[in-house]
Design a protein around this motif. Structure first.
Motif, PDB file in Angstrom:
ATOM      1  N   ASP A  27       0.658  -1.259   0.025  1.00  0.00           N
ATOM      2  CA  ASP A  27       0.094  -0.093   0.161  1.00  0.00           C
ATOM      3  C   ASP A  27       0.813   1.313  -0.071  1.00  0.00           C
ATOM      4  N   LEU A  28       2.136   1.252  -0.278  1.00  0.00           N
ATOM      5  CA  LEU A  28       2.983   2.372  -0.424  1.00  0.00           C
ATOM      6  C   LEU A  28       2.611   3.424  -1.428  1.00  0.00           C
ATOM      7  N   GLY A  29       2.328   4.619  -0.959  1.00  0.00           N
ATOM      8  CA  GLY A  29       2.070   5.557  -2.008  1.00  0.00           C
ATOM      9  C   GLY A  29       3.031   6.062  -2.920  1.00  0.00           C
ATOM     10  N   PRO A  30       3.054   7.425  -3.205  1.00  0.00           N
ATOM     11  CA  PRO A  30       4.161   7.975  -3.856  1.00  0.00           C
ATOM     12  C   PRO A  30       5.277   8.182  -3.184  1.00  0.00           C
ATOM     13  N   THR A  31       6.567   8.352  -3.546  1.00  0.00           N
ATOM     14  CA  THR A  31       7.626   8.452  -2.999  1.00  0.00           C
ATOM     15  C   THR A  31       8.750   9.343  -3.830  1.00  0.00           C
ATOM     16  N   ALA A  32       9.384   9.982  -3.032  1.00  0.00           N
ATOM     17  CA  ALA A  32      10.562  10.641  -3.538  1.00  0.00           C
ATOM     18  C   ALA A  32      11.938   9.679  -3.501  1.00  0.00           C
ATOM     19  N   VAL A  33      12.586   9.441  -4.479  1.00  0.00           N
ATOM     20  CA  VAL A  33      13.635   8.331  -4.680  1.00  0.00           C
ATOM     21  C   VAL A  33      15.113   8.727  -4.947  1.00  0.00           C
ATOM     22  N   THR A  34      16.078   8.292  -4.302  1.00  0.00           N
ATOM     23  CA  THR A  34      17.393   8.392  -4.950  1.00  0.00           C
ATOM     24  C   THR A  34      18.025   7.108  -5.061  1.00  0.00           C
ATOM     25  N   ILE A  35      19.013   6.943  -5.725  1.00  0.00           N
ATOM     26  CA  ILE A  35      19.895   5.625  -6.140  1.00  0.00           C
ATOM     27  C   ILE A  35      21.229   5.625  -5.972  1.00  0.00           C
ATOM     28  N   GLY A  36      21.961   4.808  -5.475  1.00  0.00           N
ATOM     29  CA  GLY A  36      23.362   4.961  -5.268  1.00  0.00           C
ATOM     30  C   GLY A  36      23.938   3.907  -4.447  1.00  0.00           C
ATOM     31  N   ASN A  37      25.302   3.672  -4.348  1.00  0.00           N
ATOM     32  CA  ASN A  37      26.009   2.799  -3.448  1.00  0.00           C
ATOM     33  C   ASN A  37      26.387   3.274  -2.156  1.00  0.00           C
ATOM     34  N   PHE A  38      26.501   4.801  -2.208  1.00  0.00           N
ATOM     35  CA  PHE A  38      26.799   5.613  -1.023  1.00  0.00           C
ATOM     36  C   PHE A  38      27.475   4.936   0.192  1.00  0.00           C
ATOM     37  N   ASP A  39      28.697   4.270  -0.446  1.00  0.00           N
ATOM     38  CA  ASP A  39      29.856   3.687   0.263  1.00  0.00           C
ATOM     39  C   ASP A  39      30.502   5.140   0.975  1.00  0.00           C
ATOM     40  N   GLY A  40      30.248   4.819   2.229  1.00  0.00           N
ATOM     41  CA  GLY A  40      31.094   6.131   3.439  1.00  0.00           C
ATOM     42  C   GLY A  40      29.875   6.933   3.629  1.00  0.00           C
ATOM     43  N   VAL A  41      29.033   7.169   2.805  1.00  0.00           N
ATOM     44  CA  VAL A  41      28.018   8.230   3.153  1.00  0.00           C
ATOM     45  C   VAL A  41      28.689   9.723   3.370  1.00  0.00           C
TER      46      VAL A  41
END
Length: 312
Positions: free
Chosen positions: A13-27
């Motif tokens: 039932d998840l509605g709309p979202t804002a998304v990013t993608i990546g490995n994020f090693d170390g952040v």
């Protein structure tokens, strides 16, 4: 923050979202700028902010045995992502079969199909899909085609000549033993996480018992040397420490070990505990001493130096 290990755990039932993608090693601080933009976009739209990341790291799949060491294991990556204010993380299992997904199929399956993205926030260097064929321009075209907005966040330049914040920069600094410089790029001290195991017990015999991290510890290990840092147990208890990285050349050691002596403490029993070692400042290189007395004298100096650096 919710963590979904695969699309099967995403709520139906998840509605709309804002998304990013990546490995994020170390952040690191570049990642943090991107995550900050994601959270702002999500809050403005009144939708959850979701990060899509991958495990294992793609480099480990495409170049097994040759991939650079990860700055953060998955546990720390998720913890740091949670600290950025995002609402959920979707961890996708990265395999060679997964890598063959085309950019459009990746977007349709995961961003549109599973996460119902109404906005996608990417960095200038974002690549996705088979052979990294997808880039921000590709994402913008797919957004137009499939009904989501795309925001591109410019690279963030750091100090020291304007070099962009990056995981590779952090690795270079760690390889040089410059943990203070690495902390500047990361926005926090570099950390190594591992379970405390039994060592040679030489530290205890010399009056400086150490917590030795096991061989499965996560987080890139810096250059051999002695460092001022913190040992964190239970996620919250921060104990000042002098940290040794190396092979113990005075005793003709051959295995590199990360071990931490908690300043002024000989009563701790940490065996079997998972702890985090945070590295603050390089104190000296790893040295070979002529005898135990010279080593013990230097260890006393190291402890005093660590105390000064840490302000304890």
């Amino acid at each position: 923050m919710q963590v979904w290990r695969g699309v099967g755990q995403v709520p139906t039932d998840l509605g709309p979202t804002a998304v990013t993608i990546g490995n994020f090693d170390g952040v690191h601080r570049g990642h943090q700028a991107l995550l900050g933009a994601l959270v702002r976009t999500a809050r403005a739209a009144g939708v959850p902010a979701v990060v899509v990341t991958f495990d294992p790291h793609p480099a480990a799949v495409h170049r097994p045995g040759q991939a650079p060491p990860l700055l953060t294991g998955l546990t720390d990556r998720i913890e740091l992502l949670a600290g950025s204010g995002v609402d959920a993380v979707l961890v996708l299992d990265y395999t060679l079969d997964f890598a063959r997904t085309s950019p459009e199929d990746f977007v349709l399956t995961y961003l549109v199909g599973a996460l119902h993205a109404c906005a996608v926030v990417v960095g200038e260097d974002t690549r996705f899909g088979w052979a990294n064929a997808g880039d921000p321009t590709t994402m913008a075209a797919l957004g137009t085609r499939h009904g989501f907005a795309v925001e591109v966040v410019a690279d963030v330049a750091g100090t020291g000549g304007g070099r962009r914040w990056s995981s590779s920069w952090v690795r270079e600094l760690l390889d040089a033993g410059d943990v203070a410089g690495a902390a500047d790029v990361l926005g926090r001290p570099h950390r190594i996480r591992g379970v405390v195991v039994h060592g040679e017990a030489r530290g205890r015999e010399l009056g400086y018992p150490t917590a030795n991290l096991g061989p499965d510890a996560s987080g890139a290990v810096p250059a051999d040397g002695v460092y001022a840092g913190w040992l964190v147990r239970g996620g919250t208890e921060r104990l000042p420490a002098a940290v040794s990285v190396g092979t113990n050349p005075t005793f003709d050691g051959v295995t590199r070990v990360v071990e931490a002596y908690v300043l002024g403490r000989t009563d701790l029993d940490l065996y079997g505990e998972e702890v985090v070692v945070e590295l603050v400042e390089h104190l000296r290189p790893m040295l070979r001493f002529d005898g135990v007395d010279a080593l013990v004298a230097q260890m006393a100096d190291d402890v005093a130096a660590a105390a000064r650096v840490l302000g304890v």
